[in-house]
Scaffold this motif. Sequence first.
Motif, PDB file in Angstrom:
ATOM      1  N   PRO A  42       0.819  -1.583   0.173  1.00  0.00           N
ATOM      2  CA  PRO A  42      -0.128  -0.084   0.275  1.00  0.00           C
ATOM      3  C   PRO A  42       0.825   1.392  -0.170  1.00  0.00           C
ATOM      4  O   PRO A  42       1.869   1.297   0.409  1.00  0.00           O
ATOM      5  N   ILE A  43       0.404   1.903  -1.201  1.00  0.00           N
ATOM      6  CA  ILE A  43       0.580   3.872  -0.891  1.00  0.00           C
ATOM      7  C   ILE A  43       0.278   5.075   0.569  1.00  0.00           C
ATOM      8  O   ILE A  43       0.594   5.598   0.276  1.00  0.00           O
ATOM      9  N   ARG A  69      12.232  -1.800   9.954  1.00  0.00           N
ATOM     10  CA  ARG A  69      11.332  -1.297  10.908  1.00  0.00           C
ATOM     11  C   ARG A  69       9.611  -1.158  10.183  1.00  0.00           C
ATOM     12  O   ARG A  69       8.233  -1.680  10.394  1.00  0.00           O
ATOM     13  N   ARG A  70       9.741  -0.610   8.555  1.00  0.00           N
ATOM     14  CA  ARG A  70       8.725  -0.560   8.060  1.00  0.00           C
ATOM     15  C   ARG A  70       8.051  -1.276   7.977  1.00  0.00           C
ATOM     16  O   ARG A  70       6.903  -1.382   7.995  1.00  0.00           O
ATOM     17  N   THR A  71       8.436  -2.486   7.626  1.00  0.00           N
ATOM     18  CA  THR A  71       8.130  -3.100   6.767  1.00  0.00           C
ATOM     19  C   THR A  71       7.467  -4.244   7.771  1.00  0.00           C
ATOM     20  O   THR A  71       6.454  -5.048   7.994  1.00  0.00           O
ATOM     21  N   ARG A  72       7.950  -4.177   9.075  1.00  0.00           N
ATOM     22  CA  ARG A  72       8.127  -5.111  10.462  1.00  0.00           C
ATOM     23  C   ARG A  72       6.835  -4.744  10.927  1.00  0.00           C
ATOM     24  O   ARG A  72       5.332  -5.512  10.714  1.00  0.00           O
ATOM     25  N   VAL A 111      10.507  -8.705  -2.168  1.00  0.00           N
ATOM     26  CA  VAL A 111      11.460  -7.471  -2.315  1.00  0.00           C
ATOM     27  C   VAL A 111      10.023  -6.916  -2.790  1.00  0.00           C
ATOM     28  O   VAL A 111       8.921  -6.264  -2.859  1.00  0.00           O
ATOM     29  N   VAL A 112      10.514  -5.841  -1.431  1.00  0.00           N
ATOM     30  CA  VAL A 112       9.098  -4.784  -1.056  1.00  0.00           C
ATOM     31  C   VAL A 112       9.596  -3.282  -0.809  1.00  0.00           C
ATOM     32  O   VAL A 112      10.757  -3.673  -0.075  1.00  0.00           O
ATOM     33  N   SER A 113       9.378  -2.466  -0.773  1.00  0.00           N
ATOM     34  CA  SER A 113      10.002  -1.228  -0.544  1.00  0.00           C
ATOM     35  C   SER A 113       8.877  -0.697   0.188  1.00  0.00           C
ATOM     36  O   SER A 113       8.002  -1.410   0.899  1.00  0.00           O
TER      37      SER A 113
END
Length: 320
Positions: A42-43, A69-72, A111-113
């Motif tokens: 999500p953006i 940290r954001r992905t966790r 892979v995620v941004s």
Amino acid sequence: MVREEVGLDRERLPGIARRATIRSMSERLEGGAGTLYLVGTPIGNLGDMTERARATLASVDLVAAEDTRRTRGLLTSLGLRARLMSFHDANERERTEQLLTELRGGRDVAVVSDAGMPGLSDPGFLLVRACADAGIDVRVVPGPSSVVSALVVSGLPADRFVFEGFLPRRAAERRTHLDALTAEPRTLVFFESPRRLSATLRAVVEVLGDRRVAVARELTKVHEEVVRGRASEVLRSFEEREPRGEIVLVVEGAPERRSASSAEELAAEAGRLVAGGMRARDAARAVAGHHGASANEVYRALVESRRGRAAGGPEDPTSR
């Protein structure tokens, strides 16, 4: 690195995701390489997370993330746990080799941004190319994209467009970059920092002309906003208030070159920009670029109109 067990209940996954997981496990038993998944996230609105993206993140052995940290936090909100590895601009080359080793060892990698699709102004390209060269399977799990979202909501032509990422930070380099796009007929899409938005809009007016633009801010979030208008109008809007949040700038492509307008008419148009605070030569360049005319001719006509005003001729808009 300490591995955390993936929190996955395969019986609750959709059939397609369950079959993909089983296939991946059987390939691993046969000694095959793992699969690289490019997963859109999500953006700004968690509700835009697809079930397939969730299932993929739940099933892979490793998640390579721009900001762990954001992905966790995202994974936690989805009820998932995963082994994470940082994967950002500063370590992309080093991590690419490490991720290739993981994949060659039969492990699946996602892979995620931080938001949107990885590989667009974010790491990913080098890894995808390396996997393609090595014969490793690469699959995409589509998700939200701020580029496409801003484009379709901009009100500008979306049938053909060019994504330019972030413009250079230095003013001279930014102008040079824009100058190379002067004749580009396709709609232009840029990422931009809120701190540089006004400077970029000013450069657009001066280099590309007073084209129609749209500033899409905080898309899909609570304070989502899209400001549309001529670049000079939108510039004035953001000079009166400080923009915040994630910004995508969409700019109208170059118009068909026109020669019908006389130098005097173009000078009058440039005069209105000067009246708004722009330097005469910059205004002449902006108008000339927009109409496909000679900047020198427009500037000379602008100077002549000023002289006419000084001699008691028709009112010169640049004198106001």
